[in-house]
Design a protein around this motif. Structure first.
Motif, PDB file in Angstrom:
ATOM      1  N   TYR A  81       0.836  -1.365   0.029  1.00  0.00           N
ATOM      2  CA  TYR A  81       0.053  -0.151   0.007  1.00  0.00           C
ATOM      3  C   TYR A  81       0.831   1.199   0.031  1.00  0.00           C
ATOM      4  O   TYR A  81       1.792   1.400   0.796  1.00  0.00           O
ATOM      5  CB  TYR A  81      -0.977  -0.069   1.176  1.00  0.00           C
ATOM      6  CG  TYR A  81      -1.956   1.269   1.316  1.00  0.00           C
ATOM      7  CD1 TYR A  81      -3.102   0.992   0.671  1.00  0.00           C
ATOM      8  CD2 TYR A  81      -1.506   2.318   1.975  1.00  0.00           C
ATOM      9  CE1 TYR A  81      -3.973   2.217   0.552  1.00  0.00           C
ATOM     10  CE2 TYR A  81      -2.355   3.508   1.955  1.00  0.00           C
ATOM     11  CZ  TYR A  81      -3.625   3.358   1.373  1.00  0.00           C
ATOM     12  OH  TYR A  81      -4.453   4.541   1.227  1.00  0.00           O
ATOM     13  N   ARG A  82       0.714   2.125  -1.174  1.00  0.00           N
ATOM     14  CA  ARG A  82       1.445   3.434  -1.267  1.00  0.00           C
ATOM     15  C   ARG A  82       3.200   2.977  -1.018  1.00  0.00           C
ATOM     16  O   ARG A  82       3.436   1.970  -1.883  1.00  0.00           O
ATOM     17  CB  ARG A  82       1.155   4.335  -0.155  1.00  0.00           C
ATOM     18  CG  ARG A  82      -0.127   5.032  -0.084  1.00  0.00           C
ATOM     19  CD  ARG A  82      -0.271   5.812  -1.354  1.00  0.00           C
ATOM     20  NE  ARG A  82      -1.457   6.791  -1.117  1.00  0.00           N
ATOM     21  CZ  ARG A  82      -1.723   7.846  -1.783  1.00  0.00           C
ATOM     22  NH1 ARG A  82      -0.920   8.089  -2.941  1.00  0.00           N
ATOM     23  NH2 ARG A  82      -2.764   8.431  -1.905  1.00  0.00           N
ATOM     24  N   ASN A  83       3.623   3.554  -0.068  1.00  0.00           N
ATOM     25  CA  ASN A  83       5.232   3.315  -0.067  1.00  0.00           C
ATOM     26  C   ASN A  83       5.422   2.025   0.903  1.00  0.00           C
ATOM     27  O   ASN A  83       6.664   1.920   1.452  1.00  0.00           O
ATOM     28  CB  ASN A  83       6.036   4.597   0.223  1.00  0.00           C
ATOM     29  CG  ASN A  83       5.500   4.912   1.954  1.00  0.00           C
ATOM     30  OD1 ASN A  83       4.506   4.754   2.294  1.00  0.00           O
ATOM     31  ND2 ASN A  83       6.565   5.527   2.312  1.00  0.00           N
ATOM     32  N   TYR A  84       4.443   1.393   1.380  1.00  0.00           N
ATOM     33  CA  TYR A  84       4.783   0.258   2.449  1.00  0.00           C
ATOM     34  C   TYR A  84       4.634  -1.055   1.672  1.00  0.00           C
ATOM     35  O   TYR A  84       3.654  -1.473   1.030  1.00  0.00           O
ATOM     36  CB  TYR A  84       3.414   0.198   3.631  1.00  0.00           C
ATOM     37  CG  TYR A  84       3.760   1.449   4.453  1.00  0.00           C
ATOM     38  CD1 TYR A  84       4.426   1.552   5.475  1.00  0.00           C
ATOM     39  CD2 TYR A  84       2.569   2.602   4.295  1.00  0.00           C
ATOM     40  CE1 TYR A  84       4.583   2.438   6.348  1.00  0.00           C
ATOM     41  CE2 TYR A  84       2.603   3.551   5.235  1.00  0.00           C
ATOM     42  CZ  TYR A  84       3.463   3.573   6.236  1.00  0.00           C
ATOM     43  OH  TYR A  84       3.666   4.590   7.125  1.00  0.00           O
ATOM     44  N   ARG A  85       5.508  -1.680   1.775  1.00  0.00           N
ATOM     45  CA  ARG A  85       5.534  -3.271   1.428  1.00  0.00           C
ATOM     46  C   ARG A  85       4.902  -3.985   2.460  1.00  0.00           C
ATOM     47  O   ARG A  85       4.005  -4.771   2.023  1.00  0.00           O
ATOM     48  CB  ARG A  85       7.179  -3.780   1.043  1.00  0.00           C
ATOM     49  CG  ARG A  85       7.085  -5.164   0.733  1.00  0.00           C
ATOM     50  CD  ARG A  85       8.376  -5.653   0.359  1.00  0.00           C
ATOM     51  NE  ARG A  85       8.938  -4.795  -0.772  1.00  0.00           N
ATOM     52  CZ  ARG A  85       8.891  -4.924  -1.951  1.00  0.00           C
ATOM     53  NH1 ARG A  85       8.140  -5.908  -2.577  1.00  0.00           N
ATOM     54  NH2 ARG A  85       9.276  -4.176  -2.920  1.00  0.00           N
ATOM     55  N   GLU A  86       5.319  -3.748   3.655  1.00  0.00           N
ATOM     56  CA  GLU A  86       4.560  -4.595   4.618  1.00  0.00           C
ATOM     57  C   GLU A  86       4.474  -3.711   5.818  1.00  0.00           C
ATOM     58  O   GLU A  86       5.485  -3.125   6.249  1.00  0.00           O
ATOM     59  CB  GLU A  86       4.947  -5.736   5.086  1.00  0.00           C
ATOM     60  CG  GLU A  86       4.666  -6.805   4.050  1.00  0.00           C
ATOM     61  CD  GLU A  86       5.246  -8.224   4.521  1.00  0.00           C
ATOM     62  OE1 GLU A  86       5.787  -8.303   5.449  1.00  0.00           O
ATOM     63  OE2 GLU A  86       4.891  -9.428   3.944  1.00  0.00           O
ATOM     64  N   LEU A  87       3.396  -3.368   6.602  1.00  0.00           N
ATOM     65  CA  LEU A  87       3.414  -2.681   7.960  1.00  0.00           C
ATOM     66  C   LEU A  87       2.300  -3.288   8.911  1.00  0.00           C
ATOM     67  O   LEU A  87       1.292  -3.814   8.587  1.00  0.00           O
ATOM     68  CB  LEU A  87       3.049  -1.271   7.657  1.00  0.00           C
ATOM     69  CG  LEU A  87       2.650  -0.214   8.854  1.00  0.00           C
ATOM     70  CD1 LEU A  87       4.169   0.070   9.492  1.00  0.00           C
ATOM     71  CD2 LEU A  87       1.915   0.932   8.455  1.00  0.00           C
ATOM     72  N   GLN A  88       2.807  -3.351  10.043  1.00  0.00           N
ATOM     73  CA  GLN A  88       1.809  -4.164  11.199  1.00  0.00           C
ATOM     74  C   GLN A  88       1.966  -3.000  12.430  1.00  0.00           C
ATOM     75  O   GLN A  88       3.063  -2.800  12.856  1.00  0.00           O
ATOM     76  CB  GLN A  88       2.241  -5.458  11.734  1.00  0.00           C
ATOM     77  CG  GLN A  88       2.022  -6.326  10.592  1.00  0.00           C
ATOM     78  CD  GLN A  88       2.174  -7.631  10.979  1.00  0.00           C
ATOM     79  OE1 GLN A  88       2.586  -7.919  12.372  1.00  0.00           O
ATOM     80  NE2 GLN A  88       1.861  -8.597  10.424  1.00  0.00           N
ATOM     81  N   LEU A  89       0.877  -2.371  12.787  1.00  0.00           N
ATOM     82  CA  LEU A  89       0.850  -1.456  13.825  1.00  0.00           C
ATOM     83  C   LEU A  89      -0.260  -1.816  14.863  1.00  0.00           C
ATOM     84  O   LEU A  89      -1.404  -2.263  14.565  1.00  0.00           O
ATOM     85  CB  LEU A  89       0.558  -0.212  13.658  1.00  0.00           C
ATOM     86  CG  LEU A  89       1.659   0.657  12.607  1.00  0.00           C
ATOM     87  CD1 LEU A  89       0.882   2.161  12.386  1.00  0.00           C
ATOM     88  CD2 LEU A  89       3.082   0.669  12.977  1.00  0.00           C
ATOM     89  N   GLU A  90       0.058  -1.773  16.109  1.00  0.00           N
ATOM     90  CA  GLU A  90      -0.713  -2.260  17.088  1.00  0.00           C
ATOM     91  C   GLU A  90      -1.169  -0.988  17.989  1.00  0.00           C
ATOM     92  O   GLU A  90       0.121  -0.040  18.536  1.00  0.00           O
ATOM     93  CB  GLU A  90      -0.561  -3.351  18.268  1.00  0.00           C
ATOM     94  CG  GLU A  90      -0.389  -4.589  17.382  1.00  0.00           C
ATOM     95  CD  GLU A  90      -0.107  -5.827  18.398  1.00  0.00           C
ATOM     96  OE1 GLU A  90       0.013  -5.569  19.603  1.00  0.00           O
ATOM     97  OE2 GLU A  90      -0.044  -6.955  17.851  1.00  0.00           O
ATOM     98  N   PHE A  91      -2.164  -0.377  18.084  1.00  0.00           N
ATOM     99  CA  PHE A  91      -2.535   0.930  18.670  1.00  0.00           C
ATOM    100  C   PHE A  91      -2.807   1.161  20.199  1.00  0.00           C
ATOM    101  O   PHE A  91      -3.763  -0.014  20.603  1.00  0.00           O
ATOM    102  CB  PHE A  91      -3.651   1.717  17.945  1.00  0.00           C
ATOM    103  CG  PHE A  91      -3.126   2.083  16.247  1.00  0.00           C
ATOM    104  CD1 PHE A  91      -2.221   2.923  16.138  1.00  0.00           C
ATOM    105  CD2 PHE A  91      -3.760   1.032  15.677  1.00  0.00           C
ATOM    106  CE1 PHE A  91      -2.021   3.339  14.947  1.00  0.00           C
ATOM    107  CE2 PHE A  91      -3.426   1.604  14.204  1.00  0.00           C
ATOM    108  CZ  PHE A  91      -2.456   2.359  13.758  1.00  0.00           C
TER     109      PHE A  91
END
Length: 364
Positions: A11-21
């Motif tokens: 997505y956009r400039n992310y190959r992979e991203l995981q965030l926990e808020f």
């Protein structure tokens, strides 16, 4: 309502991203053009089905890839819910809730409620009427699925009617079909006008109190609806103005030309307000939006602040952060100095660099 996690792939400039808020204040900081806003955009997309920047789906996919995936985990009144979105270059997006595909995009509305506040929103008061209509539509679609259905249908009718008006030179025999399009335009347009009138009336009451507080009791604000035509007059005016529409080859009557007016101490802020007054008006409008969403859904929305604090002076920063202290918030900024200097509470910090979260995630 809370966002538990966000996952992105291509997505956009992310190959992979995981965030926990955290359920409190979450901060994404880093230099410009690193991907902070992209993360907020993905959350907004899962709430409204559209990018707040008006970007087409295919432009959201990472360069060189054919598709992108977004997954948001939400907790709503203690019940977990998963929204999956599959973006494809040459096909319509696919959306599923808890693994069940949605037949229509409008079914997404109401699953996740967000209030998005970006620097460009500080100009909503002085920008074109189209920006104010966009503000109204974005929120009303989240709050009312019937409104969303009517808006989608109305926009389709306007597109078809305008096409017909342009094609009549070559196909004059189609002129009688304008009656059909006018009736459809009215059937969808009348409830849009009524919903906007009611919504702005509720916003006005909230804006008055909030703006008075933000201005230290010095300014009285008023928000009013400026419809292009009253609901009960739409059919009559459409018929009356048909000759004009035929002349200019476009539809000049209807809620697609509505506006709303913000006055301070009786003066139209759009034309005569200072920059500070315009920003305070926009901030009042966004804070009122939060309150009205809370009233309607009997819950708190998620607030997304995209580099807004740097555009506000210290007093407005404090007012804003004080009013959102009880709401889960995701904030982007370029540095931590303002937060440290003003001792603002931050519950979780993410450092974003070139589409990656680096340096780990830590709590303060």
């Amino acid at each position: 309502m809370k966002i538990l996690s966000l996952e992105l792939q291509n997505y956009r400039n992310y190959r992979e991203l995981q965030l926990e808020f955290s359920p409190g204040i979450n901060l994404l900081y880093g230099d410009n053009a690193q991907g902070k806003t992209n993360a907020l955009e993905a959350i907004c997309l899962c709430a409204t089905s559209k990018s707040h920047r008006g970007t087409k789906d295919r432009e959201l996919i990472r360069f060189g890839e054919e598709e992108a995936h977004i997954k948001v985990m939400v907790e709503k009144r203690g019940i977990p819910c998963r929204v999956d979105m599959h973006l494809k270059k040459n096909r319509a997006k696919g959306i599923a809730v808890n693994g069940v595909p949605l037949r229509r995009t409008a079914e997404l509305f109401g699953i996740l409620h967000v209030v998005f506040f970006a620097p460009e929103d500080l100009s909503i008061i002085k920008d074109s009427p189209a920006e104010r209509r966009r503000f109204l539509d974005m929120e009303l679609c989240q709050l009312d699925r019937i409104y969303a259905h009517n808006l989608i249908s109305y926009n389709k009718v306007i597109t078809q009617r305008n096409k017909l008006l342009k094609d009549l030179d070559d196909h004059p025999d189609l002129r009688d079909t304008l009656d059909i399009w006018d009736e459809q335009l009215a059937s969808y347009g009348i409830p849009l006008i009524q919903s906007r009138k009611n919504f702005i009336g509720e916003l006005d009451q909230l804006v008055k109190e909030i703006h008075l507080s933000l201005s230290g009791g010095r300014e009285e604000a008023e928000l009013s609806y400026a419809p292009n035509v009253e609901a009960e007059e739409l059919r009559r005016v459409l018929a009356r103005e048909r000759v004009r529409d035929l002349k200019v080859r476009t539809s000049l009557t209807g809620p697609h030309r509505d506006d709303m007016i913000f006055t301070v101490n009786g003066v139209d802020v759009r034309h005569f307000g200072s920059q500070g007054q315009q920003r305070t008006a926009a901030l009042s409008l966004k804070l009122a939006e939060i309150e009205i969403v809370k009233r309607v859904i009997k819950d708190t929305p998620i607030l997304l602040l995209d580099d807004v604090l740097s555009e506000l002076d210290g007093s407005r920063q404090k007012q804003l952060l004080h009013r959102i202290s009880h709401i889960q918030t995701v904030i982007t900024c370029t540095g931590l100095d303002d937060f440290v200097q003003h001792c603002f509470q931050i519950d979780k910090v993410f450092h974003v660099e070139d589409g990656r979260v680096i340096g780990g995630i830590h709590e303060q």
